[in-house]
Design a protein around this motif. Structure first.
Motif, PDB file in Angstrom:
ATOM      1  N   TYR A 102       0.816  -1.208   0.000  1.00  0.00           N
ATOM      2  CA  TYR A 102       0.000   0.000   0.000  1.00  0.00           C
ATOM      3  C   TYR A 102       0.853   1.262   0.000  1.00  0.00           C
ATOM      4  N   LEU A 103       1.850   1.312   0.883  1.00  0.00           N
ATOM      5  CA  LEU A 103       2.667   2.515   1.004  1.00  0.00           C
ATOM      6  C   LEU A 103       3.484   2.789  -0.249  1.00  0.00           C
ATOM      7  N   SER A 104       3.815   1.746  -0.997  1.00  0.00           N
ATOM      8  CA  SER A 104       4.586   1.939  -2.231  1.00  0.00           C
ATOM      9  C   SER A 104       3.721   1.872  -3.472  1.00  0.00           C
ATOM     10  N   ALA A 105       2.394   1.754  -3.295  1.00  0.00           N
ATOM     11  CA  ALA A 105       1.473   1.588  -4.437  1.00  0.00           C
ATOM     12  C   ALA A 105       1.976   0.490  -5.359  1.00  0.00           C
ATOM     13  N   MET A 106       2.229  -0.664  -4.793  1.00  0.00           N
ATOM     14  CA  MET A 106       2.747  -1.833  -5.507  1.00  0.00           C
ATOM     15  C   MET A 106       4.101  -1.530  -6.166  1.00  0.00           C
ATOM     16  N   GLY A 107       4.915  -0.719  -5.479  1.00  0.00           N
ATOM     17  CA  GLY A 107       6.240  -0.407  -6.009  1.00  0.00           C
ATOM     18  C   GLY A 107       6.259   0.667  -7.069  1.00  0.00           C
TER      19      GLY A 107
ATOM     20  N   PRO B 270     -10.188 -19.188   0.109  1.00  0.00           N
ATOM     21  CA  PRO B 270      -8.769 -19.554   0.011  1.00  0.00           C
ATOM     22  C   PRO B 270      -7.878 -18.328   0.160  1.00  0.00           C
ATOM     23  N   GLU B 271      -6.642 -18.558   0.571  1.00  0.00           N
ATOM     24  CA  GLU B 271      -5.708 -17.440   0.713  1.00  0.00           C
ATOM     25  C   GLU B 271      -4.841 -17.247  -0.515  1.00  0.00           C
ATOM     26  N   TRP B 272      -4.650 -18.278  -1.332  1.00  0.00           N
ATOM     27  CA  TRP B 272      -3.657 -18.196  -2.399  1.00  0.00           C
ATOM     28  C   TRP B 272      -3.882 -17.048  -3.389  1.00  0.00           C
ATOM     29  N   PRO B 273      -5.132 -16.603  -3.680  1.00  0.00           N
ATOM     30  CA  PRO B 273      -5.245 -15.450  -4.588  1.00  0.00           C
ATOM     31  C   PRO B 273      -4.648 -14.168  -4.012  1.00  0.00           C
ATOM     32  N   ALA B 274      -4.571 -14.055  -2.696  1.00  0.00           N
ATOM     33  CA  ALA B 274      -4.051 -12.838  -2.078  1.00  0.00           C
ATOM     34  C   ALA B 274      -2.565 -12.642  -2.383  1.00  0.00           C
ATOM     35  N   PRO B 275      -1.700 -13.619  -2.071  1.00  0.00           N
ATOM     36  CA  PRO B 275      -0.281 -13.428  -2.423  1.00  0.00           C
ATOM     37  C   PRO B 275      -0.065 -13.377  -3.925  1.00  0.00           C
ATOM     38  N   LEU B 276      -0.859 -14.128  -4.673  1.00  0.00           N
ATOM     39  CA  LEU B 276      -0.713 -14.113  -6.130  1.00  0.00           C
ATOM     40  C   LEU B 276      -0.978 -12.717  -6.689  1.00  0.00           C
ATOM     41  N   ALA B 277      -2.034 -12.068  -6.208  1.00  0.00           N
ATOM     42  CA  ALA B 277      -2.359 -10.719  -6.676  1.00  0.00           C
ATOM     43  C   ALA B 277      -1.285  -9.718  -6.275  1.00  0.00           C
ATOM     44  N   LEU B 278      -0.769  -9.844  -5.060  1.00  0.00           N
ATOM     45  CA  LEU B 278       0.255  -8.908  -4.591  1.00  0.00           C
ATOM     46  C   LEU B 278       1.559  -9.073  -5.378  1.00  0.00           C
ATOM     47  N   ILE B 279       1.974 -10.309  -5.583  1.00  0.00           N
ATOM     48  CA  ILE B 279       3.200 -10.557  -6.344  1.00  0.00           C
ATOM     49  C   ILE B 279       3.029 -10.124  -7.795  1.00  0.00           C
TER      50      ILE B 279
ATOM     51  N   LEU C 275      -5.518  -4.987  -8.009  1.00  0.00           N
ATOM     52  CA  LEU C 275      -4.809  -6.173  -7.510  1.00  0.00           C
ATOM     53  C   LEU C 275      -4.558  -6.048  -6.009  1.00  0.00           C
ATOM     54  N   TYR C 276      -4.203  -4.852  -5.594  1.00  0.00           N
ATOM     55  CA  TYR C 276      -3.990  -4.647  -4.159  1.00  0.00           C
ATOM     56  C   TYR C 276      -5.290  -4.838  -3.375  1.00  0.00           C
ATOM     57  N   GLY C 277      -6.405  -4.357  -3.914  1.00  0.00           N
ATOM     58  CA  GLY C 277      -7.684  -4.503  -3.234  1.00  0.00           C
ATOM     59  C   GLY C 277      -8.048  -5.964  -2.998  1.00  0.00           C
ATOM     60  N   VAL C 278      -7.807  -6.810  -4.010  1.00  0.00           N
ATOM     61  CA  VAL C 278      -8.071  -8.247  -3.866  1.00  0.00           C
ATOM     62  C   VAL C 278      -7.193  -8.837  -2.772  1.00  0.00           C
ATOM     63  N   SER C 279      -5.915  -8.490  -2.803  1.00  0.00           N
ATOM     64  CA  SER C 279      -4.961  -9.052  -1.848  1.00  0.00           C
ATOM     65  C   SER C 279      -5.280  -8.646  -0.411  1.00  0.00           C
ATOM     66  N   SER C 280      -5.469  -7.347  -0.180  1.00  0.00           N
ATOM     67  CA  SER C 280      -5.717  -6.882   1.189  1.00  0.00           C
ATOM     68  C   SER C 280      -7.018  -7.445   1.742  1.00  0.00           C
ATOM     69  N   PHE C 281      -8.032  -7.557   0.899  1.00  0.00           N
ATOM     70  CA  PHE C 281      -9.327  -8.072   1.346  1.00  0.00           C
ATOM     71  C   PHE C 281      -9.216  -9.531   1.785  1.00  0.00           C
ATOM     72  N   LEU C 282      -8.611 -10.357   0.962  1.00  0.00           N
ATOM     73  CA  LEU C 282      -8.526 -11.782   1.276  1.00  0.00           C
ATOM     74  C   LEU C 282      -7.609 -12.045   2.459  1.00  0.00           C
ATOM     75  N   PHE C 283      -6.469 -11.363   2.510  1.00  0.00           N
ATOM     76  CA  PHE C 283      -5.572 -11.558   3.646  1.00  0.00           C
ATOM     77  C   PHE C 283      -6.290 -11.253   4.959  1.00  0.00           C
ATOM     78  N   CYS C 284      -7.047 -10.172   4.981  1.00  0.00           N
ATOM     79  CA  CYS C 284      -7.769  -9.784   6.196  1.00  0.00           C
ATOM     80  C   CYS C 284      -8.782 -10.851   6.585  1.00  0.00           C
ATOM     81  N   LEU C 285      -9.591 -11.289   5.626  1.00  0.00           N
ATOM     82  CA  LEU C 285     -10.667 -12.224   5.946  1.00  0.00           C
ATOM     83  C   LEU C 285     -10.155 -13.582   6.398  1.00  0.00           C
TER      84      LEU C 285
END
Length: 539
Positions: free
Chosen positions: A27-32, A76-85, A111-121
């Motif tokens: 988030y702080l780097s806006a995905m780099g 599932p959690e796997w879409p979260a890291p996949l979206a972030l990477i 992509l960040y929205g998908v990742s942050s949402f799933l990681f939280c849930l």
């Protein structure tokens, strides 16, 4: 069993902390894609896209969870890291450079929205399986891990961030997989037979004020963020190193959560935060230059504290109120992102009005922000005085002596040990009746365990309190926890007194009190005492 719980707790803490760290860095780097952040990030299209995607996902998952369409641990959690990477890969390789800036930033934000949402849930769902006394420790440790990695990442070159985030995501995913395989369907699945259905009106009555406080605070911080961008007051948030308020918020959250040993009521936290916000807002129009980044840092820290403590609130509510953590987390994520987007929009409008009409920006900001903060505070105070978790003042402190000698004969309970006994017995929330086994007898406080008091002698003229309570509970099909609460209610105890003696929240007490009233078909404590005397003690 203790070693098993400890192992799962350690893995959960690391997985939760690493996932939070990866999301924060993203988030702080806006995905780099940016090397400089101002309070949050300078790329508003990234922020808007991430908030819209999170809001839509929260709306969809929340509706399904409210209807019972999503089983526990279904997401599932796997879409979260996949979206972030994937986001960091697109940003680092320059694939999006040829696209218009709003579009490229929007893709990364989505992509960040998908990742942050799933990681939280998924992580809040895992902690909802654990006893709150263990989950609190794990969550505090996870927040500390997040702070350390975010602070360390601020010292790294931008080129190293994709690798760091990828490693964090991979390890967090492995931790989640390990926790799921170790825990199986134990923990919370054994604690409840089914989720407690709840209507929209009941949900709002139970949790609405707490959520409203957080959403208002998020909106105010959003207004601050965009209103000062490009203005002479940009230094208020521009000089903030984001890991500093994060570290302060983590320390405050850890102290509050561990001192309470149960998630504090978010409305109480809001009442503590409000004076600080009001003072800063009142001073900004006059000495905003003098306050500088201190004001922005304090506001962001207040926002972080409330957001972090709300995670504890969600886990506690899911565990004790038999609510889907997916539903609570979806409302949390959807509302936070929605109000942040609203705040960003209002901030842009304030900036525009200030520039075109020559009105002081800080005066506009303070004027606009004070109203929602004060309205939410009024809601909190009204909730405390007349909310659904309070009884009428006349019946709140009914003396136990007013109900005759039969109730005066009720033995005192060791409330602390009773509370611990019940919290260690997860089946208390799901049993339909009181077991008849000797080791599960209900004592005077309703706790599980052998009674320390000898049975009442029939010749003594005193009623057999334990037998009367068990008979009453079996007749009305009270659960063990409801029986425990009932044993206090028929002695005239107030909700506040019960909560203090059992070391639980008043909300929890009132949830079970309402269930007791519904099952016994009485309208209040006085009627319950009369019913108990007539049906249990006078037989």
């Amino acid at each position: 069993m203790r070693a098993f719980a400890s192992g799962v707790g350690v893995i959960s803490a690391w997985g939760f902390g690493l996932s939070k760290a990866a999301v924060s860095i993203g988030y702080l780097s806006a995905m780099g894609s940016v090397t400089r952040n101002i309070g949050f990030v300078t790329e508003l299209w990234f922020m808007l896209a991430s908030e819209v995607v999170s809001f839509v996902l929260a709306l969809a998952v929340g509706m399904l969870a409210a209807r019972g369409r999503i089983p526990m641990r279904a997401l599932p959690e796997w879409p979260a890291p996949l979206a972030l990477i994937a986001g960091f890969s697109l940003s680092g390789t320059g694939v999006l450079n040829g696209l218009p800036a709003p579009l490229s930033a929007g893709i990364l934000g989505a992509l960040y929205g998908v990742s942050s949402f799933l990681f939280c849930l998924v992580w809040l769902e895992e902690f909802a399986y654990q006893d709150p006394r263990r989950s609190h420790v794990g969550m505090v440790a996870g927040l500390a891990i997040q702070m350390v990695f975010v602070a360390s990442a601020s010292l790294l070159p931008a080129a190293a961030l994709p690798v760091v985030v990828a490693l964090l995501c991979i390890v967090a995913t492995l931790c989640h997989d390990r926790v799921c395989r170790c825990a199986g369907e134990e923990g919370r699945a054994a604690a409840i037979e089914a989720f407690e259905p709840v209507t929209a009106r009941a949900f709002v009555a139970r949790f609405g004020t707490a959520f409203a406080c957080l959403f208002v605070l998020v909106g105010v911080v959003g207004i601050l963020h965009t209103s000062v961008l490009g203005s002479s007051f940009e230094h208020i948030v521009g000089g903030v190193s984001m890991w500093v308020p994060l570290a302060v918020a983590t320390a405050v959250t850890a102290a509050v959560a561990m001192a309470a040993l149960r998630s504090p009521d978010p409305t109480s936290v809001y009442k503590a935060v409000l004076p600080v916000m009001l003072v800063l807002l009142s001073l900004l129009p006059f000495i905003g230059d003098f306050l500088g980044s201190l004001a922005g840092g304090v506001m962001i820290a207040c926002y972080d504290v409330c957001g972090m403590l709300f995670l504890f609130f969600i886990v506690d509510a899911a565990y004790h109120h038999r609510q889907q953590s997916y539903l609570l987390s979806s409302v949390y994520m959807g509302g936070s992102n929605g109000f942040l987007a609203l705040g960003l929009g209002i901030g842009l409008l304030l900036n525009y009005v200030s520039g075109d009409y020559g009105i002081s920006l800080m005066t506009l900001f303070a004027f606009v922000a004070l109203y929602p903060l004060c309205i939410a505070f009024v809601m909190v105070m009204r909730r405390g005085m007349r909310g659904p978790w309070r009884e009428a003042a006349a019946g709140e402190e009914a003396p136990e002596q007013s109900k005759g000698a039969a109730l005066r004969a009720v033995p005192s309970s060791d409330s602390a040990s009773a509370a611990l006994a019940f919290e260690e017995d997860p089946s208390a929330h799901g049993s339909a009746r009181i077991p008849d086994e000797p080791d599960c007898a209900v004592d005077s406080s309703g706790a599980k365990g052998a009674s320390s008091e000898p049975p009442a002698d029939a010749s003594s003229g005193e009623p057999d309190w334990e037998a009367a309570l068990r008979t009453f509970a079996e007749h009305y099909r009270l659960t063990k926890r409801e029986t425990e609460i009932c044993s206090y209610l028929v002695r005239g105890r107030s909700a506040k007194r019960i909560a203090e003696e059992l070391f639980i929240s008043e909300n929890t007490v009132w949830t079970h009190t309402k269930n007791v009233y519904a099952k016994t078909k009485v309208s209040g404590k006085e009627d319950l005492i009369d019913l108990f005397e007539h049906e249990a003690l006078e037989r």
